[in-house]
Design an enzyme around this catalytic site. Structure first.
Site, PDB file in Angstrom:
ATOM      1  N   GLU A  11      24.496 -20.344 -31.768  1.00  0.00           N
ATOM      2  CA  GLU A  11      25.361 -21.546 -31.707  1.00  0.00           C
ATOM      3  C   GLU A  11      26.567 -21.122 -31.600  1.00  0.00           C
ATOM      4  O   GLU A  11      27.119 -19.856 -31.907  1.00  0.00           O
ATOM      5  CB  GLU A  11      25.121 -22.363 -33.178  1.00  0.00           C
ATOM      6  N   ARG A  59      35.643 -25.108 -33.403  1.00  0.00           N
ATOM      7  CA  ARG A  59      37.089 -25.296 -34.307  1.00  0.00           C
ATOM      8  C   ARG A  59      37.536 -24.159 -34.894  1.00  0.00           C
ATOM      9  O   ARG A  59      37.078 -23.003 -34.743  1.00  0.00           O
ATOM     10  CB  ARG A  59      36.372 -26.189 -35.671  1.00  0.00           C
TER      11      ARG A  59
HETATM   12  C1  MV4 Z   1      17.270 -18.932 -36.897  1.00  0.00           C
HETATM   13  C2  MV4 Z   1      16.801 -17.738 -37.929  1.00  0.00           C
HETATM   14  C3  MV4 Z   1      15.920 -17.010 -37.499  1.00  0.00           C
HETATM   15  N1  MV4 Z   1      15.390 -16.914 -36.296  1.00  0.00           N
HETATM   16  N2  MV4 Z   1      16.865 -18.608 -35.843  1.00  0.00           N
HETATM   17  C4  MV4 Z   1      19.956 -21.028 -40.042  1.00  0.00           C
HETATM   18  C5  MV4 Z   1      21.257 -21.835 -39.625  1.00  0.00           C
HETATM   19  C6  MV4 Z   1      21.472 -22.056 -38.373  1.00  0.00           C
HETATM   20  N3  MV4 Z   1      22.884 -22.003 -37.801  1.00  0.00           N
HETATM   21  C7  MV4 Z   1      20.474 -20.910 -37.867  1.00  0.00           C
HETATM   22  N4  MV4 Z   1      19.632 -20.429 -38.875  1.00  0.00           N
HETATM   23  C8  MV4 Z   1      18.951 -19.642 -38.664  1.00  0.00           C
HETATM   24  N5  MV4 Z   1      18.227 -19.445 -37.350  1.00  0.00           N
HETATM   25  C9  MV4 Z   1      15.932 -17.889 -35.374  1.00  0.00           C
HETATM   26  N6  MV4 Z   1      15.402 -17.916 -34.115  1.00  0.00           N
HETATM   27  C10 MV4 Z   1      17.207 -17.666 -39.198  1.00  0.00           C
HETATM   28  C11 MV4 Z   1      18.093 -18.725 -39.534  1.00  0.00           C
HETATM   29  C12 MV4 Z   1      18.481 -18.635 -40.953  1.00  0.00           C
HETATM   30  C13 MV4 Z   1      20.064 -18.142 -41.296  1.00  0.00           C
HETATM   31  C14 MV4 Z   1      20.818 -17.744 -40.323  1.00  0.00           C
HETATM   32  C15 MV4 Z   1      22.138 -17.334 -40.654  1.00  0.00           C
HETATM   33  C16 MV4 Z   1      22.403 -17.306 -42.003  1.00  0.00           C
HETATM   34  C17 MV4 Z   1      21.299 -17.708 -42.698  1.00  0.00           C
HETATM   35  C18 MV4 Z   1      20.329 -17.958 -42.562  1.00  0.00           C
HETATM   36  C19 MV4 Z   1      19.397 -18.484 -43.818  1.00  0.00           C
HETATM   37  C20 MV4 Z   1      18.109 -18.930 -43.445  1.00  0.00           C
HETATM   38  C21 MV4 Z   1      17.768 -19.119 -41.860  1.00  0.00           C
END
Ligand code: MV4
Length: 451
Positions: free
Chosen positions: A288, A292
Site C-alpha cells: 500500500e 500523508r
Molecule cells: C498481508 C499479509 C500477508 N500477506 N498481505 C495487514 C495490514 C495491511 N496493511 C496489510 N496487512 C497484511 N497484508 C499479504 N499478501 C499480512 C498482513 C498483516 C500485517 C501486515 C503488516 C503489519 C502487521 C500485520 C499483521 C497481520 C497481518
C-alpha cells in the site's frame, strides 16, 4: 513561501506542524473543538478558531467548517497532519476549488492510492515489485478460486477500499474460500460502502517495512530509506525504527531507485510512504502507499537530518528539491520511536482523564513529540496517542539502551499508558537481537501475560 497556513488537526501532530511553520517564518492558525480549548496547539498558534463540539464529525472532520475557518483567517494553505482529512481526496478537491493550497498530492493521486487494488496495478505498471495475485477486482467466489489455484494457497483477500487491516481474510484451502470470500465482501460493503475485493499470495510471518520519499512538483523524487514497523498490535504500530536490520545498503538503494522512477511517472508530490512486506527470503513486496506525513516520521528525520514537515510545506509552496534538501541524503546512526498511548494495559481500551503528573525524559539523543502536559486533560473523543518518545544513537544497541533509560525516566500519572509495555519490549532478548516479525507482539503477550 506561504505567509499563513491553517493546521487541520490536533494533538502532537498539530504542534509538530506549528514547530515547522515557526522555523519557516509562517504564521499559523489552529482550529480546535470545544474539548481542545486548553490545548497546546491553541496556545502556540498565532491564531485559533473554535470549529465546533467535540465529536469529530462536527469539528475536525466537518469540511465546510474547516474551509470556513480557513477563509475567515485568510490562509494560503492547509496542512492536514495525519488521519482525519489527510487522505480525503474530496477535501483536497474542495481546498483547490476554494483557492487554498492543500499540503499533499493532487486529489486524483490521493484517490488512486486510496483504492488499494488500483494502487497495486499502478505500482506494478510503474515497475515496483508486487506479490502474485489477482489482476484487478475479483468479482465472485468462483473467480477467486481460479486466481487462488493460479497463485497457490494460502492467499489473502483484501478490500480495495480498506487498508490498515480491515476487510481482510486469509484463505488456506479451497474448502474455506467461498465462505471467507463472502464474509470479506459483506464486511467491506458494510464498513466502506464498497465490497470490491482483490487477492494476493499470503506471506507467512512477514516484516512490515516502509520507505519514506519526498517528491516535488517538478518531477524530482528522493528516497529517505526505510522504517521497520513490525512491532504492531491489531494493526496499530507500537514501536518503529530506522534503519531496519534486514535491509542492506544495496537493497535500500535498489528499492529507492525504483520508487523514485515510479512515483515520478505517477506524478506524485508531497512526502509519501510506500509500505512493503518482507518475506523470509528478505524480498520486499509492495502492499500500500500512504500519501500523508506519518506518525513515525521522526525516526527518518533522526537518521537523515531532514525535516519532513518543513519539506512538505516547501514543496507545496512550489520549491524545487535542490532547495528543499541541504545535499544528498546520508543515513547516520539508528533511531527508535515508542508510541505512548493513553490506554488500559489489559483491555487496550482508551484511558481518558486528567494527567496529574507529567515528566518527559531528556538528555542526549532524546526527542519527545507531544501536546500533553501536567494538569492537562486527555479527552475521550480522539485517538489515544499522547506522546512519541524518539531516540537516536550511533547504532541499534546504543539506541535500545537509550530508549530503555528514557522509558524509565518518563512519568505519566492519572491515565494508564503503554510505557510499562514498552519497558518490557525493550528488555526482551528477541527484540534486542532484532529477531521479530509482525507476529512478535502476539507471541510476546502470550509469553509475558498482559503486561
Ligand atoms: C498481508 C499479509 C500477508 N500477506 N498481505 C495487514 C495490514 C495491511 N496493511 C496489510 N496487512 C497484511 N497484508 C499479504 N499478501 C499480512 C498482513 C498483516 C500485517 C501486515 C503488516 C503489519 C502487521 C500485520 C499483521 C497481520 C497481518
Amino acid at each position: 513561501m506561504f505567509k499563513k497556513i491553517l493546521i487541520a488537526n490536533r494533538g502532537e501532530i498539530a504542534l509538530r506542524v506549528i514547530c515547522a511553520c515557526k522555523e519557516l517564518g509562517i504564521r499559523t492558525v489552529a482550529i480546535y473543538s470545544e474539548a481542545d480549548r486548553n490545548s497546546l496547539p491553541v496556545r502556540f498558534a498565532d491564531e485559533a478558531i473554535c470549529i465546533g463540539p467535540p465529536q469529530l464529525a462536527h469539528s475536525y472532520l466537518n469540511i465546510p467548517g474547516v474551509i470556513s475557518a480557513a477563509e475567515i483567517a485568510n490562509v494560503e494553505a492547509i496542512h492536514p497532519g495525519y488521519g482525519l482529512l489527510a487522505e480525503n481526496a474530496n477535501f483536497a478537491e474542495v481546498c483547490e476549488m476554494s483557492g487554498i493550497k492543500f499540503i499533499g498530492p493532487r486529489p486524483e493521486v490521493t484517490r488512486l492510492m486510496g483504492e488499494k487494488e488500483k494502487a497495486r496495478s499502478a505500482m506494478k505498471k510503474a515497475g515496483v515489485p508486487i506479490l502474485p495475485g489477482s489482476d484487478g477486482i475479483v468479482a465472485s467466489d468462483g473467480e477467486a478460486l481460479e486466481w487462488a489455484k493460479q497463485v497457490g494457497f494460502p492467499v489473502i483477500v483484501k478490500a480495495s477500499a480498506g487498508g490498515g487491516g480491515r476487510g481482510m481474510r486469509i484463505v488456506r484451502n479451497e474448502e474455506e474460500l467461498p465462505g471467507l470470500f463472502k464474509a470479506a465482501q459483506a464486511e467491506a460493503a458494510g464498513a466502506f460502502g464498497n465490497g470490491d475485493l482483490y487477492m494476493e499470495k499470503y506471506v507467512e510471518h512477514p516484516r512490515h517495512i516502509e520507505f519514506q520519499v519526498l517528491a516535488d512538483e517538478h518531477g524530482s523524487v528522493v528516497s529517505l530509506g526505510e522504517r521497520e514497523c513490525s512491532i504492531q498490535r491489531r494493526h496499530q504500530k507500537l514501536l518503529e525504527e530506522s534503519p531496519s536490520t534486514q535491509v542492506t545498503p544495496e537493497l535500500r538503494d535498489q528499492i529507492g531507485a525504483v520508487l523514485c522512477k515510479s512515483l515520478a511517472a505517477i506524478g506524485y508530490w508531497n512526502a509519501g510512504t510506500i509500505e512493503f512486506l518482507m518475506d523470509q527470503d528478505r524480498k520486499l513486496h509492495f502492499i500500500e502507499m500512504n500519501t500523508r506525513i506519518q506518525v513515525e516520521h521522526p525516526v527518518t528525520e533522526m537518521v537523515t537530518d531532514v525535516d519532513l514537515v518543513k519539506s512538505q510545506i516547501m514543496i507545496a509552496a512550489g520549491a524545487k528539491m535542490e532547495d528543499v534538501l541541504h545535499g544528498p541524503i546520508v543515513h547516520r546512526g539508528h533511531s527508535i520511536e515508542c508510541r505512548i498511548n493513553a490506554e488500559h494495559p489489559e483491555k487496550f481500551t482508551p484511558s481518558a482523564g486528567k494527567i496529574t503528573a507529567f515528566h518527559p525524559p531528556g538528555g542526549t539523543g532524546v526527542r519527545v513529540d507531544t501536546a500533553a502536559y501536567a494538569e492537562g486533560v486527555i479527552p475521550p473523543y480522539y485517538d489515544s496517542l499522547i506522546a512519541k518518545l524518539i531516540v537516536r544513537a550511533k547504532d541499534r544497541d546504543e539506541a535500545c539502551s537509550r530508549m530503555a533509560r528514557a522509558l524509565e525516566m518518563f512519568i505519566v500519572e492519572g491515565v494508564y499508558t503503554t510505557i510499562p509495555l514498552h519497558r518490557k519490549i525493550l528488555a526482551d532478548p528477541d527484540f534486542r537481537a532484532g529477531k521479530f516479525d509482525t507476529g512478535f507482539i502476539e507471541r510476546f503477550l502470550a509469553k509475558n501475560g498482559k503486561v
